[in-house]
Design a protein around this motif. Sequence first.
Motif, PDB file in Angstrom:
ATOM      1  N   MET A   1       0.834  -1.202   0.000  1.00 21.91           N
ATOM      2  CA  MET A   1       0.000   0.000   0.000  1.00 21.91           C
ATOM      3  C   MET A   1       0.871   1.255   0.000  1.00 21.91           C
ATOM      4  N   ALA A   2       1.959   1.228   0.751  1.00 24.58           N
ATOM      5  CA  ALA A   2       2.861   2.385   0.803  1.00 24.58           C
ATOM      6  C   ALA A   2       3.485   2.631  -0.566  1.00 24.58           C
ATOM      7  N   ASP A   3       3.905   1.571  -1.244  1.00 23.66           N
ATOM      8  CA  ASP A   3       4.469   1.729  -2.588  1.00 23.66           C
ATOM      9  C   ASP A   3       3.431   2.294  -3.548  1.00 23.66           C
ATOM     10  N   ALA A   4       2.201   1.755  -3.477  1.00 20.96           N
ATOM     11  CA  ALA A   4       1.134   2.243  -4.351  1.00 20.96           C
ATOM     12  C   ALA A   4       0.809   3.704  -4.041  1.00 20.96           C
ATOM     13  N   CYS A   5       0.745   4.022  -2.760  1.00 25.72           N
ATOM     14  CA  CYS A   5       0.446   5.395  -2.343  1.00 25.72           C
ATOM     15  C   CYS A   5       1.538   6.352  -2.822  1.00 25.72           C
ATOM     16  N   LYS A   6       2.789   5.973  -2.618  1.00 18.28           N
ATOM     17  CA  LYS A   6       3.901   6.833  -3.039  1.00 18.28           C
ATOM     18  C   LYS A   6       3.867   7.073  -4.546  1.00 18.28           C
ATOM     19  N   GLY A   7       3.647   6.019  -5.313  1.00 21.14           N
ATOM     20  CA  GLY A   7       3.572   6.167  -6.764  1.00 21.14           C
ATOM     21  C   GLY A   7       2.445   7.085  -7.190  1.00 21.14           C
ATOM     22  N   ARG A   8       1.291   6.909  -6.571  1.00 23.19           N
ATOM     23  CA  ARG A   8       0.149   7.758  -6.920  1.00 23.19           C
ATOM     24  C   ARG A   8       0.389   9.209  -6.499  1.00 23.19           C
ATOM     25  N   LEU A   9       0.912   9.418  -5.291  1.00 27.89           N
ATOM     26  CA  LEU A   9       1.175  10.785  -4.842  1.00 27.89           C
ATOM     27  C   LEU A   9       2.152  11.497  -5.775  1.00 27.89           C
ATOM     28  N   LEU A  10       3.201  10.783  -6.175  1.00 28.44           N
ATOM     29  CA  LEU A  10       4.167  11.384  -7.098  1.00 28.44           C
ATOM     30  C   LEU A  10       3.520  11.682  -8.442  1.00 28.44           C
ATOM     31  N   ARG A  11       2.763  10.729  -8.957  1.00 31.09           N
ATOM     32  CA  ARG A  11       2.117  10.912 -10.264  1.00 31.09           C
ATOM     33  C   ARG A  11       1.107  12.052 -10.226  1.00 31.09           C
ATOM     34  N   TYR A  12       0.276  12.078  -9.186  1.00 33.61           N
ATOM     35  CA  TYR A  12      -0.704  13.162  -9.083  1.00 33.61           C
ATOM     36  C   TYR A  12      -0.007  14.509  -8.951  1.00 33.61           C
ATOM     37  N   GLY A  13       1.096  14.547  -8.213  1.00 33.65           N
ATOM     38  CA  GLY A  13       1.852  15.785  -8.062  1.00 33.65           C
ATOM     39  C   GLY A  13       2.387  16.294  -9.391  1.00 33.65           C
ATOM     40  N   GLU A  14       2.784  15.371 -10.245  1.00 34.94           N
ATOM     41  CA  GLU A  14       3.319  15.747 -11.564  1.00 34.94           C
ATOM     42  C   GLU A  14       2.235  16.202 -12.526  1.00 34.94           C
ATOM     43  N   CYS A  15       1.050  15.613 -12.422  1.00 29.04           N
ATOM     44  CA  CYS A  15       0.067  15.820 -13.483  1.00 29.04           C
ATOM     45  C   CYS A  15      -1.176  16.595 -13.080  1.00 29.04           C
ATOM     46  N   TRP A  16      -1.364  16.915 -11.814  1.00 29.36           N
ATOM     47  CA  TRP A  16      -2.656  17.452 -11.368  1.00 29.36           C
ATOM     48  C   TRP A  16      -3.037  18.753 -12.063  1.00 29.36           C
ATOM     49  N   ALA A  17      -2.078  19.593 -12.386  1.00 32.00           N
ATOM     50  CA  ALA A  17      -2.386  20.883 -13.022  1.00 32.00           C
ATOM     51  C   ALA A  17      -2.759  20.747 -14.494  1.00 32.00           C
ATOM     52  N   ASP A  18      -2.380  19.634 -15.127  1.00 29.02           N
ATOM     53  CA  ASP A  18      -2.672  19.406 -16.540  1.00 29.02           C
ATOM     54  C   ASP A  18      -3.929  18.527 -16.644  1.00 29.02           C
ATOM     55  N   PRO A  19      -5.048  19.077 -17.113  1.00 38.62           N
ATOM     56  CA  PRO A  19      -6.303  18.313 -17.135  1.00 38.62           C
ATOM     57  C   PRO A  19      -6.221  16.978 -17.880  1.00 38.62           C
TER      58      PRO A  19
END
Length: 190
Positions: free
Chosen positions: A104-122
């Motif tokens: 779960m920690a690995d999945a969470c970290k990956g998602r947090l990083l990905r969302y951080g990179e892409c959240w501003a771009d619809p």
Amino acid sequence: MNALFRLLFSPAPDSYPAHALSIALTEAARNPFFYEQAQVADTLDGRFDMLVIMHFLALERLRPEPGSEAFQQALLECFFATLDRSLREMGVGDLGVGKRIRKMADACKGRLLRYGECWADPEARAASLLANLYRGDVTRATEGMPHLLPALDAFAARLRETPLDARSEEHTSELQSPAMISYAVFCLKK
């Protein structure tokens, strides 16, 4: 003896606001709207992904604030402590909890990083939500995302409007109790 029990099993006083915020984020992630109108799968994975998104939005709110690193860390620790308790309440044995929490920690970290990179771009955000939250189910994402995105944007706006020193007094007494309710188990089991 009772004082010793409270000392050992109560959260540290400086983590109360993080616990309160984590509980509020968990409650927000449990909103039936996400599983009905927004078409998020009402499964363990779907609920975990909603929890991660809600915590991501809170971390994004905290990130630009100077000195918020300790609070961000406490928030993540509260999140994973709740997941740990939830797994145990669902009957996962001691040997299995650590392995599942690591996944779960690995999945969470990956998602947090990905969302951080892409959240501003619809477009990138939609692609990331399709892959993670909707698990590639294009039909479900097509029907649900028009409801999901405005709801997440509104939630993020409410977070931005909330002062950092705002605390949830209604949760404070629960957090001081050694018998603190595990809200996430309801999230994961429903």
